[in-house]
Design a protein around this motif. Structure first.
Motif, mmCIF file in Angstrom:
data_model
loop_
_atom_site.group_PDB
_atom_site.id
_atom_site.type_symbol
_atom_site.label_atom_id
_atom_site.label_comp_id
_atom_site.label_asym_id
_atom_site.label_seq_id
_atom_site.Cartn_x
_atom_site.Cartn_y
_atom_site.Cartn_z
ATOM 1 N N THR A 9 -2.058 0.799 -2.685
ATOM 2 C CA THR A 9 -1.364 -0.430 -3.075
ATOM 3 C C THR A 9 -2.320 -1.256 -3.924
ATOM 4 O OG1 THR A 9 -0.084 -0.437 -1.020
ATOM 5 C CG2 THR A 9 -0.221 -2.514 -2.230
ATOM 6 N N ILE B 159 6.773 -11.796 1.644
ATOM 7 C CA ILE B 159 6.687 -10.571 0.858
ATOM 8 C C ILE B 159 7.312 -9.374 1.562
ATOM 9 C CG2 ILE B 159 4.385 -10.035 1.757
ATOM 10 C CD1 ILE B 159 5.816 -9.215 -1.764
ATOM 11 N N ASP B 160 7.237 -9.330 2.908
ATOM 12 C CA ASP B 160 7.799 -8.171 3.611
ATOM 13 C C ASP B 160 9.318 -8.139 3.498
ATOM 14 O OD1 ASP B 160 5.277 -7.315 4.403
ATOM 15 O OD2 ASP B 160 5.318 -8.509 6.253
ATOM 16 N N ALA B 161 9.966 -9.291 3.655
ATOM 17 C CA ALA B 161 11.423 -9.352 3.523
ATOM 18 C C ALA B 161 11.828 -9.101 2.071
ATOM 19 C CB ALA B 161 11.942 -10.709 3.991
ATOM 20 N N GLN C 121 -1.532 -5.820 4.290
ATOM 21 C CA GLN C 121 -2.362 -5.270 3.218
ATOM 22 C C GLN C 121 -2.917 -6.391 2.332
ATOM 23 O OE1 GLN C 121 -0.799 -1.679 1.219
ATOM 24 N NE2 GLN C 121 0.859 -1.646 2.728
ATOM 25 N N THR D 13 3.450 -1.689 -5.727
ATOM 26 C CA THR D 13 3.657 -0.770 -4.608
ATOM 27 C C THR D 13 3.198 0.645 -4.983
ATOM 28 O OG1 THR D 13 5.924 -0.255 -5.321
ATOM 29 C CG2 THR D 13 5.624 -2.134 -3.832
ATOM 30 N N PRO E 244 2.750 -3.141 6.872
ATOM 31 C CA PRO E 244 3.489 -4.158 6.106
ATOM 32 C C PRO E 244 2.626 -4.678 4.957
ATOM 33 C CG PRO E 244 3.664 -4.573 8.460
ATOM 34 C CD PRO E 244 2.630 -3.500 8.300
ATOM 35 N N TYR E 245 3.282 -5.036 3.877
ATOM 36 C CA TYR E 245 2.529 -5.514 2.705
ATOM 37 C C TYR E 245 1.781 -6.805 3.000
ATOM 38 C CZ TYR E 245 4.712 -1.947 -0.168
ATOM 39 O OH TYR E 245 5.109 -0.746 -0.701
ATOM 40 N N SER E 246 2.312 -7.624 3.904
ATOM 41 C CA SER E 246 1.620 -8.872 4.264
ATOM 42 C C SER E 246 0.254 -8.566 4.863
ATOM 43 C CB SER E 246 2.466 -9.683 5.247
ATOM 44 O OG SER E 246 2.757 -8.920 6.404
ATOM 45 N N THR F 270 10.221 -7.247 -0.263
ATOM 46 C CA THR F 270 10.126 -5.827 -0.604
ATOM 47 C C THR F 270 11.192 -5.003 0.111
ATOM 48 O OG1 THR F 270 8.399 -5.599 1.095
ATOM 49 C CG2 THR F 270 7.674 -5.860 -1.191
ATOM 50 N N SER F 271 11.556 -5.408 1.314
ATOM 51 C CA SER F 271 12.628 -4.719 2.025
ATOM 52 C C SER F 271 13.947 -4.846 1.259
ATOM 53 C CB SER F 271 12.771 -5.292 3.437
ATOM 54 O OG SER F 271 13.829 -4.667 4.130
ATOM 55 N N THR G 207 4.254 5.906 8.425
ATOM 56 C CA THR G 207 4.710 4.759 7.642
ATOM 57 C C THR G 207 3.528 3.864 7.292
ATOM 58 O OG1 THR G 207 5.187 3.513 9.660
ATOM 59 C CG2 THR G 207 7.016 4.760 8.676
#
Length: 460
Positions: free
Chosen positions: A108, A291-293, A83, A100, A79-81, A295-296, A76
């Motif tokens: 990314t 951002i993580d929530a 990155q 993404t 997390p984008y945060s 994108t989820s 996996t």
């Protein structure tokens, strides 16, 4: 004894048989000549850049493989945060967009605006978090090709030529088919190519037959290129988006709307939604979801990989995600309240009105996306046919023109034929106003510099 000019005219008439004595034919030929004289240089540029842009992903991924391609090293991604944090360590500024990965082997892309407002694209390995490097936003080879193709690279005025070139290209095909249509007097097939490349006849037959088979698709390319024009495209978009024929009531929801259009937030969007205003977040007293929530939530709502996320702009801004993949049915736009994470607008291709669907389908095919590799190769063949027709037109003109003269096709003896053909072509000028304006200019120059002197000579 006849002079060289009259001999050239005789050669023209002889080559065309009975057609050469047809005043209406001569009038159409004249407009076909002027249309080609104006648009052929642009057609060559558009065909070359368009043919290259059909393979934009393949070319960019090859040229920038060290930035855009990665080897998966974990099950996996991070997390984008995390990155984004690593991207900011390479390029300081404000994150304005996140793109993404479109596949497990893609990086990314984090778009960052520096203190001067200039944007930079930082590429991050999603598995290790390593910032691979950065480019100026839209500084890739394919973005340059795209701007050359739309003529936007040369400013707004030249970008307006797209509409003029598109309209004249349609007229070129229409007049070209008419010039081809009459039967040959020698009994040979209209689909036969006579002579050898050293002869003008071979070039004329090849030009006509390639144009005949490619003509429909050339008109398709010209028509589907019009949505990007600065005049016709702008007002067509306003009409589509001001009625249910474009984007539907899905964007006319009971939520506060900003004055920021989607194209300003993303830089590249679908034609139908580019002027759709972004909604506004409501509960400004709450904590932003991050951002993580976001994108989820986008993933849970069906966004396919490769979507771009525009970050909230200010306390009333929203998380906006959009994706325009090869498969039209997967086009998707979602705007989330940055505090509650609630979808404010969730719209797919199925929600577009009939005009919006038709435009998006045409653009998708125009760009070689809708039918995969077959679409790319077929459109590449049409681009090649455009280049051949431009070259063959130049060769025909060079072989036909009298020495030291421009070689404008002869005037009909009955000038009413010229006016009649002009009136018919004027319909296209009404549909495409910039084409109509250019038609008036060409007609005025023709009457002043060519027709008037010849009529004076004829009446002398």
């Amino acid at each position: 004894m006849p002079n060289s000019s009259s001999k050239a005219t005789e050669r023209q008439n002889g080559a065309n048989g009975a057609k050469g004595t047809n005043g209406f034919y001569r009038a159409v030929w004249r407009w076909h000549f002027y249309a080609g004289l104006f648009v052929l240089p642009f057609i060559v540029l558009l065909a070359i850049t368009g043919g290259a842009y059909l393979f934009r992903d393949e070319i960019d991924n090859f040229v920038y493989a060290d930035l855009k391609q990665v080897t998966p090293t974990a099950e996996t991604p991070l997390p984008y945060s995390a990155q984004i944090t690593n991207a900011l360590a390479l390029q300081d500024g404000k994150v304005v967009k996140l793109t993404t990965p479109i596949s497990p082997t893609a990086s990314t892309e984090v778009t960052i605006a520096d203190a001067s407002g200039a944007r930079h694209a930082v590429y991050v390995n999603p598995y290790t978090g390593q910032a691979l490097g950065e480019l100026g936003d839209r500084d890739t080879i394919m973005w340059t090709i795209r701007r050359l193709h739309s003529l936007a690279e040369f400013g707004t005025f030249t970008n307006a030529l797209i509409e003029i070139v598109g309209g004249w290209t349609i007229l070129l095909v229409a007049t070209g088919i008419y010039l081809w249509w009459p039967k040959r007097t020698d009994g040979s097939s209209r689909l036969a190519i006579r002579g050898k490349p050293a002869n003008r006849r071979w070039w004329r037959d090849s030009h006509a037959i390639v144009g005949l088979f490619a003509g429909f698709f050339i008109v398709f390319l010209a028509t589907t290129g019009m949505p990007w024009s600065v005049f016709w495209g702008k007002y067509a978009n306003q009409f589509a988006n001001g009625t249910p024929t474009g984007y539907p009531s899905g964007v006319r929801v009971d939520v506060p709307l900003s004055t920021i259009p989607m194209i300003d937030a993303f830089g590249q969007t679908g034609w139908t939604t580019e002027n759709a205003p972004l909604p506004q977040s409501v509960d400004t007293a709450a904590q932003a979801i991050g951002i993580d929530a976001a994108t989820s939530t986008f993933n849970a709502l069906g966004m396919v990989p490769g979507y771009a996320v525009s970050m909230p702009s200010g306390e009333r801004g929203v998380y906006s995600a959009s994706v325009y993949p090869d498969d039209l049915s997967l086009q998707h736009v979602i705007h989330l309240d940055q505090y509650s994470g609630k979808p404010l607008i969730d719209m797919t291709y199925a929600d577009y009105g009939p005009l919006g669907k038709a435009m998006e389908w045409g653009i998708n095919v125009h760009m070689g996306q809708e039918f995969g590799l077959a679409n790319q190769l077929f459109m590449l063949a049409i681009c090649a046919s455009l280049i051949f027709m431009a070259v063959s037109a130049g060769v025909m003109w060079w072989k036909r023109r009298p020495s030291g003269q421009m070689g404008v096709p002869p005037l009909p003896r009955d000038m009413r034929k010229v006016y009649g053909v002009t009136a018919i072509l004027a319909v296209g000028g009404i549909i495409f106003p910039l084409v109509g304006l250019s038609m008036i200019i060409i007609l005025a120059l023709d009457m002043l510099l060519v027709v008037r002197p010849r009529l004076q000579l004829r009446n002398a």
